[in-house]
Design an enzyme around this catalytic site. Sequence first.
Site, PDB file in Angstrom:
ATOM      1  N   ASP A  47       8.704   0.129   9.891  1.00 63.28           N
ATOM      2  CA  ASP A  47       8.215   0.815   8.700  1.00 63.28           C
ATOM      3  C   ASP A  47       6.822   0.344   8.322  1.00 63.28           C
ATOM      4  O   ASP A  47       6.015   1.114   7.802  1.00 63.28           O
ATOM      5  CB  ASP A  47       9.197   0.583   7.544  1.00 63.28           C
ATOM      6  CG  ASP A  47       8.975   1.528   6.386  1.00 63.28           C
ATOM      7  OD1 ASP A  47       8.434   2.626   6.611  1.00 63.28           O
ATOM      8  OD2 ASP A  47       9.348   1.180   5.254  1.00 63.28           O
ATOM      9  N   HIS A 262      15.429  -0.744  -1.167  1.00 66.52           N
ATOM     10  CA  HIS A 262      14.175  -0.705  -0.416  1.00 66.52           C
ATOM     11  C   HIS A 262      13.081  -0.257  -1.388  1.00 66.52           C
ATOM     12  O   HIS A 262      12.989   0.918  -1.725  1.00 66.52           O
ATOM     13  CB  HIS A 262      14.340   0.290   0.744  1.00 66.52           C
ATOM     14  CG  HIS A 262      13.144   0.457   1.615  1.00 66.52           C
ATOM     15  ND1 HIS A 262      13.133   0.074   2.941  1.00 66.52           N
ATOM     16  CD2 HIS A 262      11.916   0.990   1.386  1.00 66.52           C
ATOM     17  CE1 HIS A 262      11.971   0.365   3.480  1.00 66.52           C
ATOM     18  NE2 HIS A 262      11.210   0.932   2.548  1.00 66.52           N
ATOM     19  N   CYS A 295       3.906   5.567   3.005  1.00 63.86           N
ATOM     20  CA  CYS A 295       4.561   6.806   3.415  1.00 63.86           C
ATOM     21  C   CYS A 295       3.526   7.915   3.587  1.00 63.86           C
ATOM     22  O   CYS A 295       2.821   8.250   2.640  1.00 63.86           O
ATOM     23  CB  CYS A 295       5.600   7.224   2.364  1.00 63.86           C
ATOM     24  SG  CYS A 295       6.403   8.792   2.752  1.00 63.86           S
ATOM     25  N   ASN A 304       5.526  -1.507   1.463  1.00 67.55           N
ATOM     26  CA  ASN A 304       6.767  -2.103   0.976  1.00 67.55           C
ATOM     27  C   ASN A 304       6.441  -3.369   0.190  1.00 67.55           C
ATOM     28  O   ASN A 304       5.377  -3.966   0.351  1.00 67.55           O
ATOM     29  CB  ASN A 304       7.656  -2.487   2.160  1.00 67.55           C
ATOM     30  CG  ASN A 304       7.991  -1.312   3.039  1.00 67.55           C
ATOM     31  OD1 ASN A 304       8.907  -0.563   2.757  1.00 67.55           O
ATOM     32  ND2 ASN A 304       7.239  -1.143   4.120  1.00 67.55           N
TER      33      ASN A 304
END
Length: 362
Positions: A47, A262, A295, A304
């Site tokens: 990610d 998350h 994203c 994150n």
Amino acid sequence: MQKFKLSLRVSSALRTAHPRTTPLRSYSTEARLTTDHVRIVEVGPRDGLQNEKKSISLETKLELIRRLANTGVTTIEAGSFVPAKWVPQMASTSEILQHLLRTPPPSQNQIAYNYLVPNIKGLENLVTILESEGATAGSKDDAKASTTTEISLFAAATESFSKANTNCTIAESIERVRPIVALAKEKDIRVRGYVSVALGCPYEGPDVSPGKVAEITATLLEMGADEVSVADTTGMGTAPRTLELLHALSAAGIANSDLALHFHDTYGQALVNTIVGLEHGIRIFDSSVGGLGGCPYSKGATGNVSTEDLVHTLHGLGMHTGIDLEEMSRIGAWISEQLGRANDSRAGKATLARIAGEKTCP
């Protein structure tokens, strides 16, 4: 709106078991964690890297995983079996899996390496590699296994994001997931689900239905997912709305041990929301070394929450993670330099500055 109160006695409150007042459904679950232990899922190699503009070599990805394996972390997202035309940075995932099967990095603990599979084709590719290497996915209950192989799959909490991200409706995406879970269970591969944009959507705004998130989460667990990570993909989540969502999940009969959270730190609320989750009883959280990530479907969404910041906060609350904060801080600085980007971890930078100061003191 109900006034939100955050307990000031966090350290002692986190050690108190939360009685359950709703009946549990028959979900696939893992063993309960102790009340003061938090499992951190390190998502940096997947990610965190997948949307980087600069091309990242296979050697750098493997070196990142090797370094992370020496920190005490027990779950690492290693890659994604998505078409290279969708996510060019993940084009080397097959090679990463082969390398980790043949020569896993040395570690003092068993590590689960997780791979995102967006469709049945992705899982079939993973299974083919396992079989060609004469390997199995392994079991976390096998003390002799140094590594295990897991998969993750995803659904979105809003129709707009689902169509933008997967080109299908929520209902259609759920149907696509069923054969993935079925094949994974046939091959004894542990399954992790994701529910994206659970606390805010770039197309529909912050008011995502908690009931819809709970419904999707329950569906994934009922079909056999071992764990579901509820994701604040845009970082729009606030403490009151996080608590509202957790209440909706509990009301649906979903056990805390089946859930992970998350958080992205777009608005600087990830650690606040983490504490809300802790007080509710959640003990699994996702994070990314150096705060890597973002994203592509959510403009302005930063990475994150950094693993260093999360570990520092958790340890400060008297929780245990098994993760070496100093070593994780060094990795955050290293990978940020490799990518030519700023290190987004405040605790990581402060930790390294403290270490440097100690070394220069007479």
